[in-house]
Each structure stands twice: as C-alpha cells, then as structure tokens.
Design a protein around this motif. Structure first.
Motif, mmCIF file in Angstrom:
data_model
loop_
_atom_site.group_PDB
_atom_site.id
_atom_site.type_symbol
_atom_site.label_atom_id
_atom_site.label_comp_id
_atom_site.label_asym_id
_atom_site.label_seq_id
_atom_site.Cartn_x
_atom_site.Cartn_y
_atom_site.Cartn_z
ATOM 1 N N LYS A 1 0.838 -1.210 0.000
ATOM 2 C CA LYS A 1 0.000 0.000 0.000
ATOM 3 C C LYS A 1 0.867 1.253 0.000
ATOM 4 N N GLU A 2 1.966 1.210 0.749
ATOM 5 C CA GLU A 2 2.873 2.364 0.798
ATOM 6 C C GLU A 2 3.487 2.617 -0.578
ATOM 7 N N ILE A 3 3.832 1.557 -1.278
ATOM 8 C CA ILE A 3 4.461 1.703 -2.596
ATOM 9 C C ILE A 3 3.457 2.226 -3.619
ATOM 10 N N VAL A 4 2.252 1.663 -3.636
ATOM 11 C CA VAL A 4 1.258 2.047 -4.635
ATOM 12 C C VAL A 4 0.727 3.447 -4.383
ATOM 13 N N ASP A 5 0.558 3.824 -3.111
ATOM 14 C CA ASP A 5 0.017 5.149 -2.793
ATOM 15 C C ASP A 5 1.004 6.269 -3.107
ATOM 16 N N ASP A 6 2.303 6.010 -2.992
ATOM 17 C CA ASP A 6 3.301 7.055 -3.228
ATOM 18 C C ASP A 6 4.469 6.478 -4.026
ATOM 19 N N PRO A 7 4.259 6.198 -5.330
ATOM 20 C CA PRO A 7 5.354 5.606 -6.132
ATOM 21 C C PRO A 7 6.532 6.552 -6.317
ATOM 22 N N ASP A 8 6.298 7.872 -6.253
ATOM 23 C CA ASP A 8 7.408 8.823 -6.426
ATOM 24 C C ASP A 8 8.420 8.728 -5.284
ATOM 25 N N LYS A 9 7.963 8.295 -4.120
ATOM 26 C CA LYS A 9 8.863 8.134 -2.972
ATOM 27 C C LYS A 9 9.927 7.087 -3.263
ATOM 28 N N PHE A 10 9.598 6.126 -4.115
ATOM 29 C CA PHE A 10 10.522 5.043 -4.452
ATOM 30 C C PHE A 10 11.070 5.181 -5.870
ATOM 31 N N PHE A 11 10.840 6.347 -6.504
ATOM 32 C CA PHE A 11 11.394 6.679 -7.826
ATOM 33 C C PHE A 11 10.998 5.647 -8.886
ATOM 34 N N ILE A 12 9.778 5.116 -8.796
ATOM 35 C CA ILE A 12 9.357 4.069 -9.728
ATOM 36 C C ILE A 12 9.210 4.624 -11.133
ATOM 37 N N PHE A 13 8.514 5.745 -11.274
ATOM 38 C CA PHE A 13 8.278 6.300 -12.609
ATOM 39 C C PHE A 13 9.515 7.023 -13.128
ATOM 40 N N LYS A 14 10.257 7.696 -12.261
ATOM 41 C CA LYS A 14 11.445 8.412 -12.714
ATOM 42 C C LYS A 14 12.526 7.458 -13.204
ATOM 43 N N SER A 15 12.612 6.286 -12.592
ATOM 44 C CA SER A 15 13.626 5.322 -13.026
ATOM 45 C C SER A 15 13.344 4.790 -14.424
ATOM 46 N N ILE A 16 12.063 4.773 -14.821
ATOM 47 C CA ILE A 16 11.712 4.273 -16.147
ATOM 48 C C ILE A 16 12.134 5.259 -17.233
ATOM 49 N N LEU A 17 12.155 6.553 -16.907
ATOM 50 C CA LEU A 17 12.518 7.563 -17.901
ATOM 51 C C LEU A 17 13.971 7.453 -18.337
ATOM 52 N N ALA A 18 14.788 6.750 -17.548
ATOM 53 C CA ALA A 18 16.183 6.565 -17.928
ATOM 54 C C ALA A 18 16.341 5.539 -19.040
ATOM 55 N N LYS A 19 15.300 4.765 -19.301
ATOM 56 C CA LYS A 19 15.360 3.766 -20.359
ATOM 57 C C LYS A 19 15.229 4.432 -21.722
ATOM 58 N N THR A 20 15.656 3.720 -22.768
ATOM 59 C CA THR A 20 15.521 4.253 -24.123
ATOM 60 C C THR A 20 14.087 4.105 -24.607
ATOM 61 N N ASN A 21 13.702 4.951 -25.562
ATOM 62 C CA ASN A 21 12.355 4.937 -26.158
ATOM 63 C C ASN A 21 11.255 5.151 -25.133
ATOM 64 N N VAL A 22 11.534 5.888 -24.094
ATOM 65 C CA VAL A 22 10.524 6.179 -23.078
ATOM 66 C C VAL A 22 10.408 7.689 -22.937
ATOM 67 N N SER A 23 9.208 8.210 -23.135
ATOM 68 C CA SER A 23 8.941 9.631 -22.966
ATOM 69 C C SER A 23 8.031 9.817 -21.760
ATOM 70 N N LYS A 24 8.216 10.922 -21.055
ATOM 71 C CA LYS A 24 7.360 11.184 -19.893
ATOM 72 C C LYS A 24 5.906 11.386 -20.302
ATOM 73 N N PHE A 25 5.695 11.736 -21.569
ATOM 74 C CA PHE A 25 4.320 11.933 -22.052
ATOM 75 C C PHE A 25 3.619 10.600 -22.331
ATOM 76 N N ASP A 26 4.387 9.509 -22.416
ATOM 77 C CA ASP A 26 3.793 8.191 -22.651
ATOM 78 C C ASP A 26 3.543 7.424 -21.364
ATOM 79 N N LEU A 27 3.990 7.955 -20.223
ATOM 80 C CA LEU A 27 3.817 7.239 -18.963
ATOM 81 C C LEU A 27 2.339 7.192 -18.576
#
Length: 474
Positions: free
Chosen positions: A369-395
């Motif tokens: 619940k802690e992870i799902v409620d606040d994914p930014d605390k664990f850098f879940i979405f930001k870590s994906i932006l480091a991958k290739t072919n990933v745009s923040k507008f497609d998240l």
C-alpha cells in the motif's frame, strides 16, 4: 384588346417558367460522370501492390505475435488499457468515418463514391433523418448484408470489441459486403445523424461511446455539413470534444454547395468557420471541401469548375490515406509495442521495489500500500525515464496502477529477468528488438530508398557530399 394582350403575355410567361422548371428537373436527374474517381484513386493499378501489402501485413502480424503479444499476456496490459489488438485489427483496411448532422448527405456521398445509385444495396437517403444504424460498407466476394451480432461474433473481423456496448447497439449495427475495387482498399462507416433536439438516452445505447470507438480507429474522418445545418448544439459540441487529438484526420465537408449562388456560398462558408472556431482549438484549421457530393449533375449557373477541383482534392486526400495504409499500421503497432514495454518496465519496478522493502517481519499489505500510494517516494516512474524509447508523455497515470494492482496481486507477476527461456530468449529483448529494428526494417522494406518524413533523399543518405557549415567563413 389590351386585356387580350396582357392575358397572352401572362400565359407566355407561365409557359416559359414551366419550361425552365422542367429543364431544371431534367438537369437534376442527369447522372454525373464518375471516371475521375477511378483515375484519382488509381483503382486500375497493378495487383502487385496488393500482393506486397498482404505479404507485409503477414510479417507485421508475425512480429506482433512473437514479440509484443507475449509481453502483453505476461503483464496483463489489456486490463490496464482495455485495448486488445486482434488479428482482424492488424489486417483491417483503412477506415473512413462519416459524421455530422442528420440529412446532410453522408449516405449520398458514399453512394456516389461507390457508384451505388439505383443498385439494390444503395444506402437509403432522404430529406428526413433516414440513417438510424451504424452501417459498415466493406469488401466481400458477393453482395450481402450482415447483422451486427454476426459481425461482432466473427473474430476475423475488427468489430468483435463492439460487443461491450450491448445487444441494443448490435441491433443498430449492420454490415454490407460487396465486390468493389475501392472497398478492396478502404472501409466506409456511415453513422446516424446528430439530432440536437433529442436526448441520447432515447437511442437505447451509449451513442457517444460508440462514436469514440470508431473515431479511435478511423484513418480519415469526414465531418459533413450543409448550408441549412450550420448551428452547433450540445451533441455536436460533444462530438468535437471527442475528436480532440485527431485533428490531422479530420476533414470538414460543406455539402450541397450548388444549391447556393456564389455570393451566398461565401457567406455560408464564413458562417461555418464562425460556428466551428470555438470547437477546433488548433493553429491550422482542418481542410474544408466545398462541393456537392452526390450522383447527379451540378445545378446550372453554379461554380462547377470549383466544385470539381474540390472533389478531386478530396479524392487525392483519400488516396493518400490508402497509399499510406501500411506505414500507418506499422507506426500503430510500434506505438502499441512501446506502451506495452513501458507497462512491463513499470510492473517490474513495482515488483522489485516490493521485494526490496519486504523483510521477515513486514506486513505485505502495508508495504505494498505504501508503494502504490506514493510511487514517487521510491522513484518508480522516474527510473523508467532513464530507459531508451521512453517519454514522460507516454507514462500511464499513477492512479491507474492502484486499480490495476487492486485486481491483479503483485505476487502474480514475475520480474523481467525471470521472463527468459533457453530456446525463446527474453521477452524484454524480443520486444526491444521489434521496436528498434524489426518494425523500422519492415517500414524500410516497403519503401526502399524513401527518405524519412521531412528529409530529402540527399539529406537522408548524404549523397557523398561533405556537409557545409554555414556559420564558418570559407
């Protein structure tokens, strides 16, 4: 004597008026020449193009089933986006959608393009609201009509997802198959006219949702008006909201233009733009075609040459969509593959974060619940932006994963590193190969030597010349 002369003059004028009316009626019943339709759409072209198209479609289908669909199934992407790509959608022809108020000439235009006048399967037309069904006109070996329930049950077609709108809608869906050169390359969809003074609930099915389904899959959207129906009501305003983001596919048609004198036509054209300006919030407005799209000849003393040029422009626009159908399919599947890959990377990140946070004394429900409620605390979405072919507008939306994991327990997913086999390889490697090399390679194979959009052939290949620096003195 003067009275006799006046009576004679009166009857002469009456006879002349009746004669002019008869001439007008005769002119209105003369069928228009359709030879330019076949020429502009190149319906007599060689069959090699069709064979190459079918071969490329089969390669595209193979790439999707071998590289993208396994990842979809492993991470249940369809439950997030609710959009499953069927074989029918991959192999389907470009779709041209006709929208607009009632009795503006949508059905007449389809009859004209296909030459259905006086045939048993011409679409019914009239001054009153005549089309109450969604009519799909497609190619078939023989001419026949198909019930909507049968169309939705046939998995080889692209209409099976329409079952979700209920049986009431399927009763308002009808298909017409016929052997026609144009229908070998494109599918037409005629829609019920918009009636502003009637509530949508009276239709018995979610009309706007059904329109959105067709809008999302249309390659070209003709929004048709006529000079007597330029007012914009609540339903038409809702329709243009649904068209947001699809402005490049929209074409506005001002139909029945030969009913007006040139000066009146200019006023109507301006009034149409004035009505649509608040609804189309783009820098460059959509293309507007002004003509009379029906089988009969133009009315006398009208701008015949202008209407003919406008009609040819529309046909060239339609032909462009037909010729680019394979490129659009590949681009659509590649975009879908990128979204599936992003979803898999996000689920993998959620799984890894959950495993890292868990300990012997941890409560799994509280940790998750802690992870799902606040994914930014664990850098879940930001870590994906480091991958290739990933745009923040497609998240995807963060809240969407709260619902997703509410239905699908996190323990039911494996990490991406575990999605590998000795014979089949890794799912991530296969989908990345499809996105970065296989799909672009398929696109290059159908257009050998063609430069990417926006580049000339020399800019794309270099032409052997050393590029010049225009900021350096020679």
């Amino acid at each position: 004597m003067k009275g006799i002369v006046s009576i004679c003059c009166f009857f002469s004028l009456l006879v002349l008026a009746l004669a002019e009316e008869e001439v007008a009626d005769v002119l209105s019943n003369i069928l228009r020449d359709r030879s330019h339709i076949d020429e502009t759409l190149r319906l007599a072209s060689e069959e090699n193009a069709a064979e190459n198209y079918h071969a490329a479609i089969q390669k595209l289908r193979k790439i999707y089933h071998s590289a993208i669909k396994p990842m979809e199934q492993a991470y249940k992407y369809n439950e997030l986006r609710a959009h499953e790509i069927s074989d029918g959608e991959i192999t389907s022809k470009p779709m041209v959608l006709f929208l607009g108020p009632w009795s503006v000439g949508k059905s007449s235009m389809i009859n004209y393009l296909l030459g259905l006048k006086d045939s048993p399967y011409q679409l019914y037309t009239g001054a009153e609201p005549t089309t109450s069904e969604f009519t799909v006109i497609m190619h078939g070996e023989k001419t026949r009509s198909i019930e909507g329930i049968v169309m939705a049950a046939d998995s080889s077609r692209s209409f099976s997802p329409l079952e979700k709108f209920g049986q009431s809608f399927l009763e308002k869906l009808i298909g017409i198959e016929m052997p026609h050169k144009l229908l070998e390359r494109v599918t037409f969809v005629d829609t019920p006219g918009i009636i502003e003074n009637r509530k949508q609930q009276e239709r018995g099915y979610p009309f706007n949702d059904v329109c959105q389904w067709f809008i999302d899959r249309a390659d070209l959207i003709f929004v048709t008006f006529d000079p007597t129906k330029l007012d914009v009501g609540l339903e038409l305003e809702m329709l243009f909201r649904q068209l947001k983001g699809r402005e490049s596919q929209i074409r506005i048609i001002l139909n029945k233009a030969d009913n007006l004198a040139t000066q009146d036509l200019m006023r109507v054209y301006g009034a149409l733009f004035w009505s649509l300006a608040p609804l189309i919030n783009v820098t460059e407005p959509p293309r507007v075609y002004v003509s009379s799209f029906w089988p009969y000849d133009y009315a006398p003393d009208t701008s015949r040459e202008l209407f003919k040029r406008e009609e040819i422009s529309l046909l060239e626009d339609l032909n462009q969509v037909i010729e680019n159908r394979m490129e659009n399919k590949i681009a659509f599947i590649r975009q879908h593959g990128i979204r599936v890959r992003i979803h898999a990377l996000l689920v993998d990140r959620y799984v890894q974060t959950f495993k890292d946070k868990m300990s012997y004394f941890s409560d799994p429900d509280l940790v998750f619940k802690e992870i799902v409620d606040d994914p930014d605390k664990f850098f879940i979405f930001k870590s994906i932006l480091a991958k290739t072919n990933v745009s923040k507008f497609d998240l995807p939306n963060r809240e969407a994963y709260q619902d997703f994991f509410g239905v699908n327990p996190i323990g039911s997913f494996k990490s991406l590193s575990a999605q590998c086999s000795y014979s089949g390889g890794c799912l991530l490697d296969k989908i990345e190969k499809a996105i970065t090399s296989e799909l672009p390679g398929l696109l290059s194979s159908i257009n050998p030597g063609k430069a990417p959009p926006g580049l000339s052939s020399c800019e794309a290949t270099g032409c052997g010349d050393k590029p010049k620096n225009r900021y350096r003195k020679n």
